[in-house]
Design a protein around this motif. Structure first.
Motif, PDB file in Angstrom:
ATOM      1  N   UNK A  74      42.060  39.509  23.741  1.00  0.00           N
ATOM      2  CA  UNK A  74      40.617  39.579  23.912  1.00  0.00           C
ATOM      3  C   UNK A  74      40.226  39.477  25.380  1.00  0.00           C
ATOM      4  N   UNK A  75      40.994  38.795  26.184  1.00  0.00           N
ATOM      5  CA  UNK A  75      40.665  38.628  27.592  1.00  0.00           C
ATOM      6  C   UNK A  75      41.507  39.500  28.509  1.00  0.00           C
ATOM      7  N   UNK A  76      42.270  40.447  27.962  1.00  0.00           N
ATOM      8  CA  UNK A  76      43.154  41.265  28.797  1.00  0.00           C
ATOM      9  C   UNK A  76      42.366  42.224  29.680  1.00  0.00           C
ATOM     10  N   UNK A  77      41.151  42.607  29.264  1.00  0.00           N
ATOM     11  CA  UNK A  77      40.360  43.502  30.087  1.00  0.00           C
ATOM     12  C   UNK A  77      39.888  42.806  31.360  1.00  0.00           C
ATOM     13  N   UNK A  78      39.763  41.493  31.321  1.00  0.00           N
ATOM     14  CA  UNK A  78      39.307  40.753  32.485  1.00  0.00           C
ATOM     15  C   UNK A  78      40.454  40.396  33.419  1.00  0.00           C
ATOM     16  N   UNK A  79      41.679  40.432  32.942  1.00  0.00           N
ATOM     17  CA  UNK A  79      42.825  40.020  33.751  1.00  0.00           C
ATOM     18  C   UNK A  79      43.426  41.236  34.453  1.00  0.00           C
ATOM     19  N   UNK A  80      42.910  41.506  35.639  1.00  0.00           N
ATOM     20  CA  UNK A  80      43.418  42.610  36.436  1.00  0.00           C
ATOM     21  C   UNK A  80      43.575  42.151  37.877  1.00  0.00           C
ATOM     22  N   UNK A  81      44.513  42.783  38.559  1.00  0.00           N
ATOM     23  CA  UNK A  81      44.741  42.503  39.976  1.00  0.00           C
ATOM     24  C   UNK A  81      44.313  43.731  40.767  1.00  0.00           C
ATOM     25  N   UNK A  82      43.552  43.489  41.811  1.00  0.00           N
ATOM     26  CA  UNK A  82      43.115  44.575  42.684  1.00  0.00           C
ATOM     27  C   UNK A  82      43.947  44.525  43.959  1.00  0.00           C
ATOM     28  N   UNK A  83      44.674  45.612  44.239  1.00  0.00           N
ATOM     29  CA  UNK A  83      45.524  45.702  45.418  1.00  0.00           C
ATOM     30  C   UNK A  83      44.993  46.833  46.287  1.00  0.00           C
ATOM     31  N   UNK A  84      44.676  46.501  47.554  1.00  0.00           N
ATOM     32  CA  UNK A  84      44.145  47.515  48.450  1.00  0.00           C
ATOM     33  C   UNK A  84      44.965  47.533  49.723  1.00  0.00           C
TER      34      UNK A  84
END
Length: 128
Positions: A74-84
């Motif tokens: 349910x919370x996988x959409x919120x768990x992201x890493x942004x790499x720039x």
């Protein structure tokens, strides 16, 4: 003379295999026999700093695994890493390690839109 070459190659390969197998028997590490430990021995090993072996690790129940998966999905959409970086702009999902979005900021979409980079991979589109 041409008919002897395959026989010589086969003999050379066989001799190499015999040398390798003999070397493995003499120099291979000996397997360590694992003995089952009790709970008191496990606590003592943890206090001493010993690493638990496969025999010491308790098995997981299937009920616990399904409960963890259902709560984390349910919370996988919120768990992201942004790499720039200077070349790539990535979004990685923590669950599964999939790449959800990739942009190239140093390459503009067109001459009119120089500030927006080219999007290579988009999470809304289907790539099948």
């Amino acid at each position: 003379m041409d008919q002897q070459r395959p026989f010589l190659y086969l003999t050379l390969f066989f001799l190499g295999f015999l040398i390798w197998s003999t070397w493995q028997q003499k120099h291979a590490p000996k397997p360590i026999a694992q003995t089952p430990t009790t709970g008191a021995q496990q606590a003592q090993n943890q206090q001493n700093g010993n690493i638990p072996t496969a025999a010491n690790i308790p098995s997981a129940n299937s009920n616990n695994i399904t409960q963890q998966n259902s709560s984390s999905s349910t919370t996988s959409a919120q768990k992201q890493i942004h790499i720039k970086t200077d070349v790539l702009d990535l979004m990685l999902d923590l669950q599964g390690g999939t790449i959800s979005q990739v942009d190239l900021p140093s390459y503009p979409v067109s001459l009119k839109e120089k500030n927006t980079g080219v999007r290579i991979l988009d999470k809304e589109k289907s790539y099948a």
